[in-house]
Design a protein around this motif. Structure first.
Motif: not given
Ligand code: ADP
Ligand code: ASP
Ligand code: MG
Length: 437
Positions: A6-10, A187-189, A205-219, A241-245
């Motif tokens: 289990a990896k926990f992000g920032g 740290s994901d690596f 890979n534990w982060t702050d969103v419910d999963g990998f999304m179809t697009a960046d939730p900030r957009i 650019g999907a920076s979640v991983l």
């Molecule tokens: P962590 O600190 O847990 O490694 P990151 O900030 O690196 O977390 O990654 C999680 C963030 O990635 C989310 O909060 C979200 O804003 C962003 N993000 C960008 N693209 C996506 C995507 N396609 N799906 C989910 N999150 C995304």
């Protein structure tokens, strides 16, 4: 018993409230035995990440000889966590040592890595797990490249004798013992490396969103969560650019079938996204996801009958090779060719020298450069046996009044790349998203 890494992000490590959630997650499942942690991240909008503060400490030391202003902020964050949890670790002793080392001109990588190091020390006491330093088990070769097979041997040997361990993300060591970090978000690596080394059944890979999304939730507002994603789709989306991983996360896992499960520390009941080697037996939609980023330059070349001219492409490519520039994409038509390169490969004004050389070598009818290009990837295995996807992308962009600078329907058949003006990036992603979802 299964093994889970289990990896926990920032954000999961940012403060007491978040760390308590992490503790609950670990304690609710004895299979979660190998924990990889990031440095504490932002606690609120506008807050500073520990890694950024450490990089600033290093800069401060380089500029003024001492890092006391920025390092004081790092110290405050860690002493607060230790105090709030009532831990016995002598955190000031560790902090003094790190501050001393930064002031004694150790490397920037050393400074950057200490957030993960301290975070893992603290977490090991909170969980009652052993601390295993990545410096011992994650290795780079003389050239500074990650040494996958040596690392894998060390990780599997070392962790086979640990019942539960906390391992800092983001860094390893060079053959001379000095610290080297991965690129940001690395740290994901580390999590993937550990999952491979212990032959985990799953890499969470534990982060702050419910999963990998179809697009960046900030957009895009409330994009869908992707249930299943293939390693290949992940690579395309995270690279674009999907920076979640981190984009390198799949490499250690490629030869395995270890799934990555992206989950939310702040909503552990959500099942998250499963990233698998092969998703062909899962019901997937036409498009799996969309991602994009700015920071590219396009060289556009047109010459009538260029396709008949033997050596035309080679001559152009050798010019880029001469300047040591790698090419990101190279869509071609009968009489046209676009070469897309990352901006950071072009030092000031280099594009003019390149244009001159191309003129001299192939005498094109037209040549020009677009700076400030954004690339958007539309990704999904579902596209490979469907026609008309590219047409729908064009129409969506045209209806949104967005000018397309280039298009590349990759040979992999799982992505279409479009280039637009950098300022149009978010608008274009939203337009494509609403066409398909
Ligand atoms: P962590 O600190 O847990 O490694 P990151 O900030 O690196 O977390 O990654 C999680 C963030 O990635 C989310 O909060 C979200 O804003 C962003 N993000 C960008 N693209 C996506 C995507 N396609 N799906 C989910 N999150 C995304
Ligand atoms: N702390 C590092 C960063 O901010 C690594 C990580 O969080 O994955 O980039
Ligand atoms: Mg991250």
């Amino acid at each position: 018993m299964n093994i889970k890494v289990a990896k926990f992000g920032g954000t999961s490590m940012a403060n007491k409230e978040a760390i308590l959630k992490v503790k609950d997650i670990i304690q609710s499942d004895p299979e979660r035995r190998f924990i990889v942690v990031s440095a504490p991240g932002k606690r609120f909008k506008g807050d500073e990440k520990i890694t950024d503060l450490l990089l600033a400490s290093y800069e401060e030391k380089v500029n003024s000889g001492d890092c006391h202003i920025y390092f004081a902020k790092v110290r405050d964050r860690f002493t607060e966590i230790v105090r709030e949890f009532g831990l016995t670790i002598d955190i000031n002793k560790y902090l003094d040592e790190v501050e001393d080392n930064i002031n004694k001109s150790t490397s920037c990588d050393y400074a950057a890595s200490r957030g993960e190091y301290l975070s893992a020390l603290v977490m090991s006491e909170i969980l009652g797990f052993e601390f295993v330093d990545s410096a011992e088990i994650i290795k780079f070769n003389k050239k500074g490249n990650f040494d996958a097979s040596y690392t894998n041997d060390l990780v599997s040997k070392r962790l086979s004798i640990a019942n539960g361990a906390v391992i800092p993300g983001f860094y390893g060591t060079m053959p001379d013992g000095s610290i080297k970090t991965f690129t940001r978000g690395g740290s994901d690596f580390t999590g993937s490396i550990i999952a491979r080394g212990v032959q985990a059944d799953v890499y969470e890979n534990w982060t702050d969103v419910d999963g990998f999304m179809t697009a960046d939730p900030r957009i895009v507002d409330n994009p869908h969560i992707i249930d299943f994603l293939s390693y290949e789709e992940l690579r395309e989306l995270s690279y674009m650019g999907a920076s979640v991983l981190h984009p390198a996360s799949i490499f250690p896992l490629q030869s395995t079938n270890i799934p990555i499960n992206v989950r939310n520390t702040f909503n552990p009941s959500a099942v998250g996204t499963y990233i698998l080697h092969d998703t062909s037996d899962k019901k997937t939609s036409l498009i799996t996801g969309i991602a994009g980023r700015t920071g590219f330059t396009t060289f556009f070349v047109r010459k009538a009958l260029m396709n008949n001219e033997v050596g035309f492409c080679r001559k152009i490519l050798s010019i880029f090779e001469y300047y040591d520039i790698s090419i990101e994409h190279m869509p071609t038509g009968i009489d046209t060719m676009s070469l897309i390169v990352p901006n950071d490969h072009l030092t000031d004004g280099l594009e003019f020298s390149i244009i001159e050389k191309i003129r001299g070598e192939v005498n094109p009818d037209v040549i020009f450069v677009y700076k400030n290009i954004a690339l958007i990837a539309i990704v999904g295995h579902g596209m490979s046996n469907q026609t008309g996807t590219a047409a729908r992308v064009f129409t969506a962009l045209a209806n949104a009044n967005i000018n397309i600078k280039m298009i590349d329907q990759g040979s992999s058949e799982i992505n279409i790349i479009v280039g637009v003006n950098g300022d149009d990036l978010n608008h274009a992603i939203a337009a494509i998203y609403h066409e398909f979802f």
